[in-house]
Design a protein around this motif. Structure first.
Motif, PDB file in Angstrom:
ATOM      1  N   GLN A 159      62.354 -14.610  70.742  1.00 62.34           N
ATOM      2  CA  GLN A 159      62.989 -13.299  70.598  1.00 62.34           C
ATOM      3  C   GLN A 159      61.959 -12.283  70.145  1.00 62.34           C
ATOM      4  O   GLN A 159      60.861 -12.640  69.731  1.00 62.34           O
ATOM      5  CB  GLN A 159      64.129 -13.376  69.588  1.00 62.34           C
ATOM      6  CG  GLN A 159      63.706 -13.862  68.203  1.00 62.34           C
ATOM      7  CD  GLN A 159      64.874 -14.139  67.295  1.00 62.34           C
ATOM      8  OE1 GLN A 159      65.934 -13.531  67.427  1.00 62.34           O
ATOM      9  NE2 GLN A 159      64.703 -15.031  66.347  1.00 62.34           N
ATOM     10  N   HIS A 160      62.340 -11.034  70.253  1.00 62.17           N
ATOM     11  CA  HIS A 160      61.499  -9.919  69.810  1.00 62.17           C
ATOM     12  C   HIS A 160      62.241  -9.216  68.688  1.00 62.17           C
ATOM     13  O   HIS A 160      63.331  -8.698  68.907  1.00 62.17           O
ATOM     14  CB  HIS A 160      61.272  -8.925  70.947  1.00 62.17           C
ATOM     15  CG  HIS A 160      60.821  -9.559  72.210  1.00 62.17           C
ATOM     16  ND1 HIS A 160      61.688  -9.870  73.233  1.00 62.17           N
ATOM     17  CD2 HIS A 160      59.605  -9.951  72.612  1.00 62.17           C
ATOM     18  CE1 HIS A 160      61.002 -10.420  74.215  1.00 62.17           C
ATOM     19  NE2 HIS A 160      59.736 -10.486  73.866  1.00 62.17           N
ATOM     20  N   LYS A 176      47.934 -16.077  61.781  1.00 61.34           N
ATOM     21  CA  LYS A 176      47.885 -17.533  61.952  1.00 61.34           C
ATOM     22  C   LYS A 176      48.323 -17.980  63.355  1.00 61.34           C
ATOM     23  O   LYS A 176      48.373 -19.169  63.643  1.00 61.34           O
ATOM     24  CB  LYS A 176      48.772 -18.226  60.903  1.00 61.34           C
ATOM     25  CG  LYS A 176      48.280 -18.041  59.482  1.00 61.34           C
ATOM     26  CD  LYS A 176      47.027 -18.827  59.222  1.00 61.34           C
ATOM     27  CE  LYS A 176      46.664 -18.812  57.746  1.00 61.34           C
ATOM     28  NZ  LYS A 176      45.597 -19.749  57.431  1.00 61.34           N
ATOM     29  N   GLY A 177      48.662 -17.021  64.219  1.00 60.08           N
ATOM     30  CA  GLY A 177      49.010 -17.361  65.595  1.00 60.08           C
ATOM     31  C   GLY A 177      50.439 -17.814  65.814  1.00 60.08           C
ATOM     32  O   GLY A 177      50.758 -18.404  66.844  1.00 60.08           O
ATOM     33  N   VAL A 183      53.685  -6.958  69.476  1.00 56.56           N
ATOM     34  CA  VAL A 183      53.887  -6.163  70.686  1.00 56.56           C
ATOM     35  C   VAL A 183      54.073  -4.719  70.236  1.00 56.56           C
ATOM     36  O   VAL A 183      55.118  -4.366  69.686  1.00 56.56           O
ATOM     37  CB  VAL A 183      55.113  -6.645  71.504  1.00 56.56           C
ATOM     38  CG1 VAL A 183      55.274  -5.811  72.764  1.00 56.56           C
ATOM     39  CG2 VAL A 183      54.987  -8.124  71.845  1.00 56.56           C
ATOM     40  N   LEU A 184      53.055  -3.907  70.461  1.00 58.10           N
ATOM     41  CA  LEU A 184      53.077  -2.507  70.055  1.00 58.10           C
ATOM     42  C   LEU A 184      53.644  -1.673  71.188  1.00 58.10           C
ATOM     43  O   LEU A 184      53.030  -1.522  72.237  1.00 58.10           O
ATOM     44  CB  LEU A 184      51.661  -2.035  69.705  1.00 58.10           C
ATOM     45  CG  LEU A 184      51.539  -0.613  69.184  1.00 58.10           C
ATOM     46  CD1 LEU A 184      52.260  -0.466  67.848  1.00 58.10           C
ATOM     47  CD2 LEU A 184      50.073  -0.255  69.027  1.00 58.10           C
ATOM     48  N   LEU A 189      55.002 -17.347  72.519  1.00 56.21           N
ATOM     49  CA  LEU A 189      53.551 -17.227  72.628  1.00 56.21           C
ATOM     50  C   LEU A 189      53.030 -17.579  74.016  1.00 56.21           C
ATOM     51  O   LEU A 189      51.834 -17.512  74.269  1.00 56.21           O
ATOM     52  CB  LEU A 189      52.868 -18.102  71.579  1.00 56.21           C
ATOM     53  CG  LEU A 189      53.180 -17.724  70.131  1.00 56.21           C
ATOM     54  CD1 LEU A 189      52.482 -18.671  69.171  1.00 56.21           C
ATOM     55  CD2 LEU A 189      52.799 -16.286  69.845  1.00 56.21           C
ATOM     56  N   ASN A 190      53.920 -17.968  74.927  1.00 57.14           N
ATOM     57  CA  ASN A 190      53.500 -18.229  76.303  1.00 57.14           C
ATOM     58  C   ASN A 190      53.085 -16.914  76.954  1.00 57.14           C
ATOM     59  O   ASN A 190      53.635 -15.855  76.631  1.00 57.14           O
ATOM     60  CB  ASN A 190      54.638 -18.873  77.100  1.00 57.14           C
ATOM     61  CG  ASN A 190      55.034 -20.222  76.534  1.00 57.14           C
ATOM     62  OD1 ASN A 190      54.183 -21.013  76.161  1.00 57.14           O
ATOM     63  ND2 ASN A 190      56.330 -20.468  76.447  1.00 57.14           N
TER      64      ASN A 190
END
Length: 145
Positions: free
Chosen positions: A43-44, A76-77, A82-83, A95-96
């Motif tokens: 989700q975002h 930490k990944g 997303v700006l 993260l895909n």
């Protein structure tokens, strides 16, 4: 995909703790609470959406802690920032490789399969540089009158 999950959609506490430990993050109570919301599914979410969800669950996590924790997750990944514009930052638990479709009228952010966007004709890279990624944000809204 930008909706905040219901309480039944929260990531279980033990999974949130394990996820944080797997990424060398100390699983404090506040970080676990934030992770339960953020990683319930792909989700975002903005920091404000996460904070609102935490408040609904009677959490006492401060706004500063939410921002600091999301920055740590990005470092930490665990999430991708997303700006959308300088005033709109989402955190993406997917993260895909993928791109985004942003609805300017509703604020909703959707994933776009990278196979749907043709990037075969990129300009040459500066000498000594390597491509690290391409982020495409397609903005859509109601037609202007």
């Amino acid at each position: 995909m930008s909706t905040v999950p219901h309480s039944s959609d929260l990531l279980p506490v033990d999974e949130a703790r394990a996820l944080l430990r797997d990424h060398a993050i100390s699983p404090t109570e506040q970080r676990v609470e934030i992770a339960r919301v953020m990683f319930a599914r792909h989700q975002h979410l903005s920091a404000e959406q996460i904070l609102a969800q935490l408040v609904r669950h009677d959490s006492r996590v401060s706004k500063a802690t939410v921002y600091n924790t999301l920055n740590l997750f990005a470092e930490k990944g665990l999430v991708r920032e997303v700006l959308i514009d300088p005033a709109k930052l989402f955190y993406d638990s997917n993260l895909n490789p993928h791109h985004h479709l942003f609805h300017t009228d509703t604020g909703e952010l959707e994933d776009v399969d990278p196979a749907r966007v043709d990037l075969s004709d990129l300009p040459p890279l500066p000498e000594g540089k390597a491509l690290q990624g391409v982020d495409v944000i397609i903005r859509v809204g109601r037609p202007r009158s």
